[in-house]
Design an enzyme around this catalytic site. Structure first.
Site, PDB file in Angstrom:
ATOM      1  CG  ASN A  95      -9.618  12.945 -11.568  1.00  0.00           C
ATOM      2  OD1 ASN A  95      -9.652  14.152 -11.361  1.00  0.00           O
ATOM      3  ND2 ASN A  95     -10.315  12.078 -10.841  1.00  0.00           N
ATOM      4  CB  THR A 145      -2.483  -0.532 -14.636  1.00  0.00           C
ATOM      5  OG1 THR A 145      -2.160  -0.487 -13.249  1.00  0.00           O
ATOM      6  CG2 THR A 145      -1.265  -0.194 -15.471  1.00  0.00           C
ATOM      7  N   GLY A 146      -5.512   0.914 -13.404  1.00  0.00           N
ATOM      8  CA  GLY A 146      -6.736   0.579 -12.678  1.00  0.00           C
ATOM      9  C   GLY A 146      -7.936   1.092 -13.459  1.00  0.00           C
ATOM     10  CG  ASP A 166      -1.770   1.145   1.414  1.00  0.00           C
ATOM     11  OD1 ASP A 166      -1.648   2.114   0.636  1.00  0.00           O
ATOM     12  OD2 ASP A 166      -2.604   1.113   2.339  1.00  0.00           O
ATOM     13  CB  ILE A 167       1.599   3.789  -2.621  1.00  0.00           C
ATOM     14  CG1 ILE A 167       2.834   4.619  -2.965  1.00  0.00           C
ATOM     15  CG2 ILE A 167       0.323   4.609  -2.762  1.00  0.00           C
ATOM     16  CD1 ILE A 167       2.944   4.992  -4.438  1.00  0.00           C
ATOM     17  CE1 TYR A 220      -9.052   7.949 -15.436  1.00  0.00           C
ATOM     18  CE2 TYR A 220      -6.810   8.768 -15.638  1.00  0.00           C
ATOM     19  CZ  TYR A 220      -8.138   8.984 -15.327  1.00  0.00           C
ATOM     20  OH  TYR A 220      -8.555  10.237 -14.925  1.00  0.00           O
ATOM     21  N   GLY A 270      -9.730   4.388  -6.007  1.00  0.00           N
ATOM     22  CA  GLY A 270      -8.423   3.816  -6.291  1.00  0.00           C
ATOM     23  C   GLY A 270      -7.338   4.379  -5.389  1.00  0.00           C
ATOM     24  CB  VAL A 271      -3.667   4.667  -5.881  1.00  0.00           C
ATOM     25  CG1 VAL A 271      -3.471   5.560  -7.080  1.00  0.00           C
ATOM     26  CG2 VAL A 271      -2.494   4.774  -4.926  1.00  0.00           C
ATOM     27  CG  ASP A 272      -6.990  10.629  -6.656  1.00  0.00           C
ATOM     28  OD1 ASP A 272      -6.355  11.296  -5.832  1.00  0.00           O
ATOM     29  OD2 ASP A 272      -7.695  11.128  -7.559  1.00  0.00           O
TER      30      ASP A 272
HETATM   31  N1  APR Z   1      -1.286   1.578  -3.039  1.00  0.00           N
HETATM   32  C1  APR Z   1      -0.705   1.246  -4.207  1.00  0.00           C
HETATM   33  N2  APR Z   1      -1.431   1.013  -5.326  1.00  0.00           N
HETATM   34  C2  APR Z   1      -2.781   1.092  -5.232  1.00  0.00           C
HETATM   35  C3  APR Z   1      -3.456   1.436  -4.050  1.00  0.00           C
HETATM   36  C4  APR Z   1      -2.644   1.689  -2.898  1.00  0.00           C
HETATM   37  N3  APR Z   1      -3.165   2.028  -1.726  1.00  0.00           N
HETATM   38  N4  APR Z   1      -4.794   1.437  -4.291  1.00  0.00           N
HETATM   39  C5  APR Z   1      -4.959   1.071  -5.580  1.00  0.00           C
HETATM   40  N5  APR Z   1      -3.743   0.868  -6.153  1.00  0.00           N
HETATM   41  C6  APR Z   1      -3.399   0.436  -7.516  1.00  0.00           C
HETATM   42  C7  APR Z   1      -4.475  -0.226  -8.328  1.00  0.00           C
HETATM   43  O1  APR Z   1      -4.630  -1.579  -7.916  1.00  0.00           O
HETATM   44  C8  APR Z   1      -3.866  -0.141  -9.719  1.00  0.00           C
HETATM   45  O2  APR Z   1      -2.909  -1.170  -9.919  1.00  0.00           O
HETATM   46  O3  APR Z   1      -3.051   1.568  -8.292  1.00  0.00           O
HETATM   47  C9  APR Z   1      -3.123   1.198  -9.678  1.00  0.00           C
HETATM   48  C10 APR Z   1      -3.783   2.329 -10.445  1.00  0.00           C
HETATM   49  O4  APR Z   1      -5.186   2.234 -10.327  1.00  0.00           O
HETATM   50  P1  APR Z   1      -6.142   3.526 -10.117  1.00  0.00           P
HETATM   51  O5  APR Z   1      -6.005   4.022  -8.725  1.00  0.00           O
HETATM   52  O6  APR Z   1      -7.489   3.142 -10.595  1.00  0.00           O
HETATM   53  O7  APR Z   1      -5.470   4.658 -11.082  1.00  0.00           O
HETATM   54  P2  APR Z   1      -5.636   4.915 -12.663  1.00  0.00           P
HETATM   55  O8  APR Z   1      -5.843   3.673 -13.446  1.00  0.00           O
HETATM   56  O9  APR Z   1      -4.478   5.805 -13.028  1.00  0.00           O
HETATM   57  O10 APR Z   1      -6.984   5.732 -12.769  1.00  0.00           O
HETATM   58  C11 APR Z   1      -7.036   7.046 -12.299  1.00  0.00           C
HETATM   59  O11 APR Z   1      -8.985   6.619 -10.937  1.00  0.00           O
HETATM   60  O12 APR Z   1      -8.978   6.888  -8.669  1.00  0.00           O
HETATM   61  C12 APR Z   1      -9.312   7.460  -9.835  1.00  0.00           C
HETATM   62  O13 APR Z   1      -9.105   9.837  -9.405  1.00  0.00           O
HETATM   63  C13 APR Z   1      -8.524   8.740 -10.070  1.00  0.00           C
HETATM   64  O14 APR Z   1      -9.939   9.299 -11.888  1.00  0.00           O
HETATM   65  C14 APR Z   1      -8.661   8.825 -11.543  1.00  0.00           C
HETATM   66  C15 APR Z   1      -8.494   7.405 -12.003  1.00  0.00           C
END
Ligand code: APR
Length: 186
Positions: free
Chosen positions: A34, A132-133, A20-21, A135, A42-44
């Site tokens: 975004n 990769t989540g 977990d980052i 998006y 997600g991670v955001d």
């Molecule tokens: N720590 C590390 N990685 C994480 C965590 C965490 N706590 N939570 C999720 N992830 C991983 C996901 O499993 C995935 O592998 O981060 C990666 C990116 O996924 P997303 O968070 O969905 O990011 P992204 O694909 O860039 O999409 C961005 O999603 O959350 C929204 O506001 C954000 O609209 C934007 C979009």
């Protein structure tokens, strides 16, 4: 032989970890945000939840000052309550099949984040797997772009960074990055 989960690039260690980052204690962690910088899922969402309201407050000020953050660019805020002092917010591309500049935009997101970290003289930074989540960027392709971009930056730019860590949330993503790093390190 043990497969590489880290390599040295000049003075900088590039490594992979699963986890977990938001728990990382590098100087900065990178957020896959975004363009609105308003925090989402997600991670955001995880970063804003763990870091508290000070991060969102700074994000709002940035958007008020310079507008929405274009894809491939990066900005830096406080880390709020996180162990990391700073959060670097960047916007990766939405995957549309690969023909709409996605690899270049993804590379730019990593490069601009590394540039910001270097400009602030930071010694360590952690990245999630950008795009990769939600998006939808295919993980194997994204891993190659991500690692190659960081490697090229570290080889060619003067940087304060001694440590760059990819913190991959799930085992499948971690394994995909591990294979990509192995290929790249050959
Ligand atoms: N720590 C590390 N990685 C994480 C965590 C965490 N706590 N939570 C999720 N992830 C991983 C996901 O499993 C995935 O592998 O981060 C990666 C990116 O996924 P997303 O968070 O969905 O990011 P992204 O694909 O860039 O999409 C961005 O999603 O959350 C929204 O506001 C954000 O609209 C934007 C979009």
């Amino acid at each position: 032989m043990e497969k590489p989960t880290e390599i040295m690039v000049k003075q900088t260690r590039l490594s992979l970890a699963q986890g977990d980052i938001t728990r990382q204690n590098t100087d900065a962690i990178v957020n896959a945000a975004n363009s609105s910088l308003m925090g989402d899922s997600g991670v955001d969402g995880a970063i804003h939840r763990a870091g508290g309201p000070a991060i969102l407050e700074e994000c709002k000020q940035i958007v008020a000052r310079q507008g929405r953050l274009p894809t491939g660019r990066a900005v830096i805020t406080t880390g709020g309550n996180l162990k990391a002092k700073y959060v670097i917010h960047t916007v990766g591309p939405v995957w549309h099949g690969g023909g709409q500049g996605e690899p270049e935009l993804l590379a730019s997101a990593y490069r601009e984040s590394l540039k910001l970290a270097s400009q602030r003289n930071l010694t360590s930074v952690s990245f999630p797997s950008i795009s990769t989540g939600a998006y939808g960027y295919p993980v194997a392709d994204a891993a190659r772009v991500a690692l190659k971009t960081v490697l090229t930056f570290l080889q060619n730019e003067t940087t304060s960074l001694k440590e760059v860590v990819f913190v991959l949330y799930d085992a499948r993503t971690y394994e995909t990055y591990r294979v990509a790093l192995e290929e790249l390190a050959k």
